[in-house]
Design a protein around this motif. Structure first.
Motif, PDB file in Angstrom:
ATOM      1  N   ILE A 180     -12.172 -17.420 -28.640  1.00 25.83           N
ATOM      2  CA  ILE A 180     -12.155 -15.995 -29.009  1.00 25.83           C
ATOM      3  C   ILE A 180     -10.964 -15.281 -28.357  1.00 25.83           C
ATOM      4  O   ILE A 180     -10.315 -14.440 -28.987  1.00 25.83           O
ATOM      5  N   THR A 185     -16.937  -8.089 -25.090  1.00 27.96           N
ATOM      6  CA  THR A 185     -17.729  -8.696 -26.174  1.00 27.96           C
ATOM      7  C   THR A 185     -18.207 -10.078 -25.730  1.00 27.96           C
ATOM      8  O   THR A 185     -18.655 -10.864 -26.555  1.00 27.96           O
ATOM      9  N   ILE A 198     -14.793 -14.716 -21.419  1.00 26.10           N
ATOM     10  CA  ILE A 198     -15.200 -15.835 -20.567  1.00 26.10           C
ATOM     11  C   ILE A 198     -16.714 -15.985 -20.637  1.00 26.10           C
ATOM     12  O   ILE A 198     -17.419 -15.046 -21.002  1.00 26.10           O
ATOM     13  N   ASP A 254     -20.093  -4.590 -26.569  1.00 21.91           N
ATOM     14  CA  ASP A 254     -20.931  -5.201 -27.610  1.00 21.91           C
ATOM     15  C   ASP A 254     -22.103  -5.927 -26.956  1.00 21.91           C
ATOM     16  O   ASP A 254     -23.045  -6.312 -27.634  1.00 21.91           O
ATOM     17  N   ASP A 297      -6.381 -17.874 -17.587  1.00 20.85           N
ATOM     18  CA  ASP A 297      -7.388 -18.908 -17.851  1.00 20.85           C
ATOM     19  C   ASP A 297      -6.967 -20.156 -17.082  1.00 20.85           C
ATOM     20  O   ASP A 297      -5.883 -20.696 -17.331  1.00 20.85           O
TER      21      ASP A 297
HETATM   22  P1  NAD Z   1     -14.605 -20.711 -24.990  1.00 15.14           P
HETATM   23  O1  NAD Z   1     -15.406 -21.687 -24.200  1.00 15.14           O
HETATM   24  O2  NAD Z   1     -13.826 -21.193 -26.147  1.00 15.14           O
HETATM   25  O3  NAD Z   1     -13.612 -19.907 -24.016  1.00 15.14           O
HETATM   26  C1  NAD Z   1     -13.962 -19.477 -22.739  1.00 15.14           C
HETATM   27  C2  NAD Z   1     -12.721 -19.610 -21.886  1.00 15.14           C
HETATM   28  O4  NAD Z   1     -12.967 -19.022 -20.608  1.00 15.14           O
HETATM   29  C3  NAD Z   1     -12.299 -21.071 -21.632  1.00 15.14           C
HETATM   30  O5  NAD Z   1     -10.989 -21.303 -22.100  1.00 15.14           O
HETATM   31  C4  NAD Z   1     -12.397 -21.220 -20.116  1.00 15.14           C
HETATM   32  O6  NAD Z   1     -11.379 -22.059 -19.589  1.00 15.14           O
HETATM   33  C5  NAD Z   1     -12.214 -19.765 -19.678  1.00 15.14           C
HETATM   34  N1  NAD Z   1     -12.672 -19.502 -18.319  1.00 15.14           N
HETATM   35  C6  NAD Z   1     -13.747 -20.010 -17.675  1.00 15.14           C
HETATM   36  N2  NAD Z   1     -13.807 -19.502 -16.429  1.00 15.14           N
HETATM   37  C7  NAD Z   1     -12.767 -18.647 -16.312  1.00 15.14           C
HETATM   38  C8  NAD Z   1     -12.298 -17.802 -15.267  1.00 15.14           C
HETATM   39  N3  NAD Z   1     -12.906 -17.733 -14.093  1.00 15.14           N
HETATM   40  N4  NAD Z   1     -11.191 -17.041 -15.491  1.00 15.14           N
HETATM   41  C9  NAD Z   1     -10.542 -17.091 -16.675  1.00 15.14           C
HETATM   42  N5  NAD Z   1     -10.945 -17.879 -17.691  1.00 15.14           N
HETATM   43  C10 NAD Z   1     -12.039 -18.628 -17.508  1.00 15.14           C
HETATM   44  O7  NAD Z   1     -15.651 -19.584 -25.438  1.00 15.14           O
HETATM   45  P2  NAD Z   1     -15.501 -18.558 -26.650  1.00 15.14           P
HETATM   46  O8  NAD Z   1     -16.115 -19.142 -27.876  1.00 15.14           O
HETATM   47  O9  NAD Z   1     -14.128 -18.049 -26.683  1.00 15.14           O
HETATM   48  O10 NAD Z   1     -16.513 -17.412 -26.149  1.00 15.14           O
HETATM   49  C11 NAD Z   1     -16.129 -16.489 -25.132  1.00 15.14           C
HETATM   50  C12 NAD Z   1     -17.289 -15.573 -24.789  1.00 15.14           C
HETATM   51  O11 NAD Z   1     -17.694 -14.838 -25.945  1.00 15.14           O
HETATM   52  C13 NAD Z   1     -18.534 -16.297 -24.298  1.00 15.14           C
HETATM   53  O12 NAD Z   1     -19.087 -15.566 -23.227  1.00 15.14           O
HETATM   54  C14 NAD Z   1     -19.485 -16.221 -25.478  1.00 15.14           C
HETATM   55  O13 NAD Z   1     -20.826 -16.237 -25.066  1.00 15.14           O
HETATM   56  C15 NAD Z   1     -19.112 -14.861 -26.041  1.00 15.14           C
HETATM   57  N6  NAD Z   1     -19.468 -14.651 -27.455  1.00 15.14           N
HETATM   58  C16 NAD Z   1     -19.879 -13.408 -27.827  1.00 15.14           C
HETATM   59  C17 NAD Z   1     -20.214 -13.166 -29.143  1.00 15.14           C
HETATM   60  C18 NAD Z   1     -20.678 -11.796 -29.589  1.00 15.14           C
HETATM   61  O14 NAD Z   1     -21.405 -11.696 -30.567  1.00 15.14           O
HETATM   62  N7  NAD Z   1     -20.274 -10.733 -28.929  1.00 15.14           N
HETATM   63  C19 NAD Z   1     -20.139 -14.189 -30.114  1.00 15.14           C
HETATM   64  C20 NAD Z   1     -19.683 -15.438 -29.708  1.00 15.14           C
HETATM   65  C21 NAD Z   1     -19.354 -15.657 -28.359  1.00 15.14           C
END
Ligand code: NAD
Length: 315
Positions: free
Chosen positions: A157, A241, A216, A267, A176
């Motif tokens: 995302i 979000t 994250i 969100d 990241d």
């Molecule tokens: P993803 O796993 O693809 O990406 C998360 C990233 O965070 C990874 O690249 C990881 O290396 C990085 N990360 C972990 N610890 C970190 C830190 N301390 N500092 C910096 N970066 C760090 O996940 P995604 O699919 O991109 O989802 C991201 C977030 O969005 C999650 O929390 C997920 O639950 C949330 N999400 C929300 C919705 C919504 O409806 N609002 C929908 C889908 C996902």
């Protein structure tokens, strides 16, 4: 083979499964009747979103089940490790909604810099009597082009959000630990323009960014609390979000009230589904009820992704 899509599945996914020979039932069975229904109907797969839970008792009591599928990302409602230990496939569709969440971030951001969220609250009640006052109140908007978006967490995302921000002419800085260098392909008309980005430290992102968006997972401590707010530019905008609790809600309210943070867009909330009222009523927060992933396109992609994985695993 019969599949129960207990929280529904997009028509396209259902059709693809049916074409492959599966019978797909989309009627919702109440949680308490699930075990009996799965056994009576000999379902081989149970598909859920966030409403239905799949715990150890169900996994133990339903020997016909070969696969549990989650349409979406988070699998908190499934005992994943236990199911896998028992030999079941457990699948989800992590990539299908990234673009939808990224677009919601941009919607909040565009809405924030021109006070759209607040004008929409005030115009129905005061638009006739106070038109000129409101016009003045919302006259100091900002443009996004040329501003710097800081992204914390540069996975699916985070990167999708970067591509929209870059496409709008913004600068992007991210942090990241697992993505030191990243190429973002920005779609411009029917061309893809590759933009190379390098990770900064979290502290650098906090100090450089005009707007900060969080992508994250929820970690033990809030990622953004008093210490982080103190490092940010005055008048920063924060968008969460990701998950409730990634931003410390008490600290957020304090820094909105002090003027350090100009605006927040949320969100997700710590106390879903009953977020705290002072957040909901805060004049500097724009709000959506955890709808980041909720687009028709994402639902179609989820359905298709589930169908293709199920065909590969069960046929
Ligand atoms: P993803 O796993 O693809 O990406 C998360 C990233 O965070 C990874 O690249 C990881 O290396 C990085 N990360 C972990 N610890 C970190 C830190 N301390 N500092 C910096 N970066 C760090 O996940 P995604 O699919 O991109 O989802 C991201 C977030 O969005 C999650 O929390 C997920 O639950 C949330 N999400 C929300 C919705 C919504 O409806 N609002 C929908 C889908 C996902």
């Amino acid at each position: 083979m019969k599949i129960l899509a207990n929280d529904g599945i997009a028509t396209i996914g259902k059709q693809q499964l049916e074409t492959a020979g599966f019978t797909v039932v989309t009627e919702t069975v109440p949680q308490n009747d699930l075990i009996q229904t799965i056994n009576n109907e000999n379902y081989v797969a149970l598909l859920v979103r966030s409403a239905t839970t799949v715990r150890k008792d169900l996994i133990d009591a339903c020997p016909s089940l070969k696969l549990i599928g989650r349409g979406g990302v988070g699998m908190d409602n499934i005992d994943v490790a236990y199911a896998r230990e028992k030999g079941l496939h457990v699948i989800n569709t992590p990539a299908s909604s990234s673009q939808s969440v990224a677009e919601l971030v941009m919607a909040h951001l565009f809405g924030a810099v021109r006070f759209v969220y607040d004008a929409n609250r005030q115009m129905p009640t005061s638009g006739i009597t106070e038109f000129k006052t409101l016009k003045k109140k919302y006259a100091k908007g900002l443009e996004l082009r040329g501003k710097t978006l800081g992204i914390i967490g540069f996975g699916r995302i985070g990167q999708a959000t970067a591509s929209y921000a870059l496409g709008c002419g913004m600068n992007v800085v991210y942090t990241d630990p697992f993505a030191e260098k990243t190429t973002i392909n920005v779609k411009v008309g029917n061309q893809l323009v590759a933009v190379e980005l390098t990770s900064y430290t979290k502290e650098q992102v906090l100090t450089k960014a005009d707007f900060i968006s969080l992508h994250i997972p929820k970690l033990g401590q809030p990622t953004i609390g008093n210490e982080e707010f103190a490092r940010m530019k005055d008048g920063v905008i924060i968008i969460n979000t990701a998950r409730g609790g990634v931003v410390d809600e008490d600290a957020l309210i304090a820094h909105l009230n002090s003027g350090k943070v100009a605006h927040a867009a949320l969100d997700v909330f710590e106390n879903e589904p009953t977020p705290r009222e002072d957040l909901l009523k805060h004049p500097k927060i724009s709000l959506t009820p955890h709808i980041g992933a909720a687009t028709l396109e994402a639902q179609d992609r989820i359905g298709e992704e589930l169908a293709s994985q199920i065909k590969e695993l069960l046929l």
